[in-house]
Design a protein around this motif. Structure first.
Motif, short mmCIF file in Angstrom:
data_model
loop_
_atom_site.label_atom_id
_atom_site.label_comp_id
_atom_site.label_asym_id
_atom_site.label_seq_id
_atom_site.Cartn_x
_atom_site.Cartn_y
_atom_site.Cartn_z
N THR A 82 42.41 47.19 34.90
CA THR A 82 42.57 48.21 35.94
C THR A 82 41.40 48.18 36.92
O THR A 82 41.59 48.30 38.14
N GLN A 88 41.71 45.24 39.28
CA GLN A 88 42.79 45.43 40.26
C GLN A 88 42.36 46.36 41.38
O GLN A 88 42.79 46.20 42.52
N HIS A 89 41.51 47.33 41.06
CA HIS A 89 40.97 48.23 42.08
C HIS A 89 39.59 47.73 42.48
O HIS A 89 38.57 48.39 42.26
N SER A 127 43.77 39.65 41.39
CA SER A 127 43.21 40.74 42.20
C SER A 127 42.43 40.19 43.39
O SER A 127 42.47 40.77 44.48
N SER A 143 43.40 40.84 47.30
CA SER A 143 42.44 41.57 48.15
C SER A 143 42.37 40.99 49.55
O SER A 143 41.99 41.68 50.49
#
Length: 990
Positions: A364, A367-368, A415, A419
């Protein structure tokens, strides 16, 4: 000097000017008055007046500041007076607990300083300053405000005991800190924990600001206790993920109590974000305790408590939405793995569930990527170390990393690709621009990615093929450079970085033939992309992809080329090869099997050809892009280190081309023009270092070959000589000489044999060294020019590998010494003359400003304020001018002073500004001499100042300069004994 104030009103006005005044002149005057107040016999009385009758917090702050400076003096106040000050402040803050926080803090710092500095002082067989902790307990039994003050006292005392005061002996500090640690620190920690337990025992009112402040101060106290430098190591905070807290053995029982850890986990779940972050910071320290503190069973129990706390946080992760909490929790996880072994972790019953939760949390977080990007480092550190320790796990319990490590790798890869679109479309800062962070994360990922490498390789192959196809479609479309193209190039840059990373990971993880074959599959794709990108030069290019390509090439070099090939690679025999040549000649690495089919690259010799072709291409087409040129040359430099690679490289056509054509015509970054800044030439040193290493492989004693290699530099130097002899263009010559100095330093650095160095010296002397000398004479005040030349001379002086061991009959050693000495004398003279002139301007300005003091200013307000600032600085730092005077007097008396006139001008001003110190210098010099010489020296000094007046007029300066010339000659005669100068310790700087 009389104080500028007497009444309370004047004192308070002083405080206002000092702390919140906007008028610079008034603030300077207030600072001067503060210094006078500290030196005044009335200091304590004035401080008491400010504390008891002052109407503003700034008055109380001034009193605290004065007291702090007073008790910190090297020569301490009497014990009774310090006891009185301490007791007075304790009573004062007890009677006024609602003072401004900054006032309370300042007053408590005074108490802490008094306590530390008097820690070993005894009266009536008692340590009189160690009673503070007993006094604090009285505060803890009072109101919330009193309790807060008591906690702050303990916190400040702990910090003060841990703080190294470099103005005092370090041994004394360590003795005090160790005594405090052994006698009091554990009790303070236990007391703080008990206070926190009391807080949790009652319903916590989060709206009560006083209660929140109390909890915050107690948590800060705990942190100060745990951050204490227990063993005097002064650990570097920049490596905090590697830090181990050296808890004393006597603290074991406190840490082993389950309630201790539970307390801080409970606080984390109960408190608002700012306070819960402090609780997590405490837990970071608990997770960092040295392993040897506990026996194996105790360690297992303690670790189990930590793991269960992690599980509890991850099952209820709302608090981690706060960036501060998130960051501290990531640090906590990294410390957990740093200080405990994987084999210990897997033995904890909750491990399978916790490792799953940590994996999900990491995925998580990746991913952020835009949320708390500086914290991801700690999560990757955790997984890197876990995967790296797998081979050492002896437990039969499953570590489950083969399940979760590929998921972490996949999350990082996807990710980063996702981005790119967000960065391009929303015009955000591109993570690829922060290369330091990118490299750090990639180096951590390389280990993780090799766990279950088949999954990583399959994913990268799929993504690379997909993005390469999309890129080729965009190339053939008519839309040109669109947003889609920028996105696609960004993704390709990330993929090339990632391929380089996983290939480089082979050196950190156990590998198989199948893994080498997978590396070949991935590498094929990057080499194909390189070929595609280079065919589009110079019409279009992408800097980010080029930098990523250079990262990949360097990782491939480290893993599969040269020395590494023999050390790490498993090899097979090609079926088609039936020759009887030695075995090593026909062995190939498994990685080259696929590359041979697709690209015709069968071994590392072919790879080196590809490397050199790429290097030449970059140097040809990327001349105006410093990052690409710099990284390309660093790659070339890395290739040129090592004899095995050098022997292979010199056989390559691209290398032969470089050795014969290193001119700006073929490599534009070597060019000199107005479009280049002077800093653009720095990478030339690296270029010529690598090029000279390649030249030296087969050079031997072939002077003709060396002169052919030096021909481009010869032409440049001849051009400089012609321009120097005519009306030259200053900037053009300067640029050429900077470039030449950098080129020659690179060449000189690579010449490590007596023969090769002699070739360079014969080439430079006598033809070209004088050119450098003229440059120093002309541009001595421009470091951008002088620094490269002086660095070149320093390199020429380096006797590396005994290369300066000239033949007995050779004059080269003397000639080299003469040229170096000539340059130094020309440069420690012209530079010093400029320095003396600058110093003279400052001293004259200061002297004139002092002469005007007390008179009505006639100049503009800004000029007057500037003079006041300078005067104030000199009054605060009298040693600056004193040191200048010592240096100049040493130069006159003891050195071969070639610019005596320049020295004399500022020296007069320094003497007139500080006649007292000049008298001390004079007395020091005279007193160190034998009695027969003392009177002669005294007469020399009297003659020096004869006829010199108290002004800085030209006539007075000239008189002093004449006197100084006679003084220097007479002192030399006075110090001479039997025709020789006596050895003496006359350094006036001492």
């Amino acid at each position: 000097m009389a104080l500028h104030f007497q009444t309370l009103a004047e004192l308070e006005a002083l405080c206002t000017h000092l702390y919140i005044g906007s008028d610079l002149t008034q603030r300077i005057e207030a600072e001067k008055a503060l210094l006078e107040l500290i030196d005044s016999p009335e200091c304590l009385n004035k401080c008491q007046l400010l504390l008891e009758q002052g109407t503003t917090s700034y008055a109380q702050l001034l009193a605290a500041t004065c007291l702090s400076k007073l008790v910190s003096r090297i020569t301490p106040l009497p014990v009774e007076q310090r006891i009185d000050i301490r007791n007075y402040i304790l009573n004062y803050v007890a009677s006024q607990p609602k003072l401004a926080p900054f006032v309370i803090q300042a007053l408590i710092q005074v108490i802490a300083k008094i306590t530390k500095l008097g820690w070993f002082e005894v009266q009536k067989e008692q340590f009189v300053f160690r009673e503070l902790i007993a006094d604090v307990k009285k505060f803890l039994q009072g109101t919330v405000e009193h309790c807060i003050i008591g906690v702050i006292i303990l916190s400040e005392l702990t910090q003060e005991m841990n703080l190294v005061d470099y103005t005092r002996p370090s041994a004394k500090h360590r003795k005090i800190a160790t005594s405090f640690r052994d006698t009091s620190l554990k009790d303070i920690l236990v007391l703080a924990c008990s206070l926190l337990k009391e807080v949790l025992a009652k319903p916590l009112d989060l709206q009560d600001q006083g209660q929140q402040n109390l909890v915050m101060q107690v948590l800060k106290l705990v942190l100060n206790c745990l951050n204490f430098d227990f063993i005097g190591s002064s650990a570097d905070e920049s490596t905090d993920d590697l830090c181990t807290v050296q808890i004393p053995t006597s603290w074991r029982t406190v840490f082993l109590e389950p309630e201790t850890l539970d307390l801080f986990f409970n606080l984390y779940h109960s408190l608002p974000p700012l306070l819960s972050q402090l609780a997590l910071s405490c837990l970071v320290q608990f997770a960092s305790t040295r392993r040897s503190l506990f026996s194996s069973p105790e360690r297992a129990k303690y670790l189990g408590n930590l793991i269960r706390g992690v599980k509890r946080i991850l099952e209820n992760p709302q608090g981690l939405s706060d960036p501060g909490n998130y960051h501290e929790f990531c640090r906590f996880l990294a410390r957990l793995k740093t200080n405990y072994q994987l084999g210990e972790l897997v033995m904890v019953k909750e491990y399978p569930e916790v490792i799953r939760l940590i994996a999900n949390f990491t995925i998580t977080s990746l991913q952020h990527w835009e949320f708390a990007p500086n914290s991801v480092h700690y999560l990757l550190t955790l997984w890197q170390r876990m995967v790296a320790s797998v081979p050492f796990v002896k437990s039969t319990e499953p570590h489950l990393l083969d399940t979760y490590a590929p998921e972490i790798t996949k999350a990082f890869i996807t990710s980063r690709l996702e981005s790119v679109a967000v960065v391009v479309r929303d015009h955000l800062d591109d993570p690829l621009d922060d290369t330091a962070t990118v490299f750090q994360q990639l180096e951590q990922l390389c280990t993780v990615s090799r766990c279950e490498y088949e999954k990583t390789c399959t994913l990268l192959v799929q993504l690379f093929d997909q993005n390469a196809q999309n890129y080729q479609k965009l190339l053939h479309s008519a839309s040109g450079m669109t947003v889609d193209m920028a996105i696609q190039e960004g993704r390709l840059a990330w993929l090339v970085y990632l391929v380089g990373t996983v290939v480089g990971g082979r050196l950190t993880y156990t590998s198989t033939d199948e893994h080498d074959a997978m590396d070949g599959e991935l590498s094929c794709r990057v080499f194909q992309l390189i070929s595609l990108m280079d065919t589009r030069l110079p019409q279009s290019s992408n800097e980010k992809i080029e930098l990523a390509v250079l990262w990949f090439l360097d990782q491939f070099r480290k893993t599969y080329v040269g020395d590494q090939l023999q050390r790490t690679s498993k090899v097979i025999r090609p079926r088609s090869d039936v020759s009887r040549v030695p075995e090593k000649a026909w062995k190939i690495v498994k990685v080259y099997a696929r590359m041979s089919e697709v690209l015709g690259i069968t071994d590392d010799n072919h790879v080196l050809e590809t490397f050199m072709t790429k290097i030449v291409t970059n140097l040809k087409y990327w001349g105006r892009c410093e990052p690409v040129i710099s990284r390309t040359l660093q790659f070339l430099n890395d290739l040129s280190v090592g004899y095995i690679l050098l022997k292979k490289l010199v056989k390559i056509d691209a290398v032969k081309f470089m050795l014969k054509n290193h001119t700006s015509e073929h490599f534009p970054f070597l060019g000199i023009s107005d479009t280049y800044t002077l800093s653009d030439f720095r990478c030339r040193t690296t270029f010529y270092t690598a090029l000279t290493r390649l030249l030296m492989v087969d050079l031997g004693e072939d002077e003709d070959e060396f002169e052919n290699f030096m021909l481009p530099l010869t032409v440049s130097f001849e051009t400089v000589l012609q321009i120097f002899n005519n009306n030259f263009k200053q900037e053009d010559v300067k640029r050429m000489l900077i470039g030449l100095a950098r080129d020659l330093r690179g060449i000189a650095f690579a010449l490590n044999t007596k023969t090769s160095y002699a070739m360079l010296f014969d080439w430079m002397y006598p033809a070209y060294l004088p050119v450098l000398q003229r440059a120093i004479e002309r541009w001595y005040g421009e470091p951008v020019c002088t620094t490269p030349i002086l660095k070149l001379m320093a390199e020429l002086m380096q006797n590396r590998s005994q290369r300066l061991n000239f033949d007995v009959s050779s004059p080269n050693g003397i000639l080299l010494f003469r040229e170096a000495s000539k340059m130094i004398c020309t440069y420690d003279t012209v530079v010093s003359s400029s320095c003396y002139t600058s110093l003279d301007s400052i001293v004259t300005y200061l002297f004139k400003h002092i002469a005007k003091e007390g008179k009505k200013p006639l100049g503009c307000r800004e000029a007057v304020q500037a003079g006041q600032r300078l005067l104030h600085f000199m009054q605060q730092n009298p040693d600056v001018l004193q040191q200048m005077m010592s240096i100049l007097m040493n130069t006159i008396v003891f050195e071969d002073c070639r610019n005596q006139w320049s020295v004399s001008r500022p020296l007069l001003g320094l003497i007139l500004l500080n006649e007292k110190y000049f008298s001390e210098l004079r007395a020091s010099l005279i007193s160190t001499q034998p009695l027969p010489k003392q009177e002669a020296l005294a007469q020399c000094f009297r003659n020096l100042m004869e006829g010199v007046e108290q002004n800085m007029s030209v006539k007075n300066r000239d008189r002093f300069t004449q006197n100084l010339s006679v003084f220097r000659r007479d002192v030399a005669e006075a110090l001479r004994s039997n025709g020789h100068m006596e050895p003496c310790s006359l350094d006036m700087m001492s």
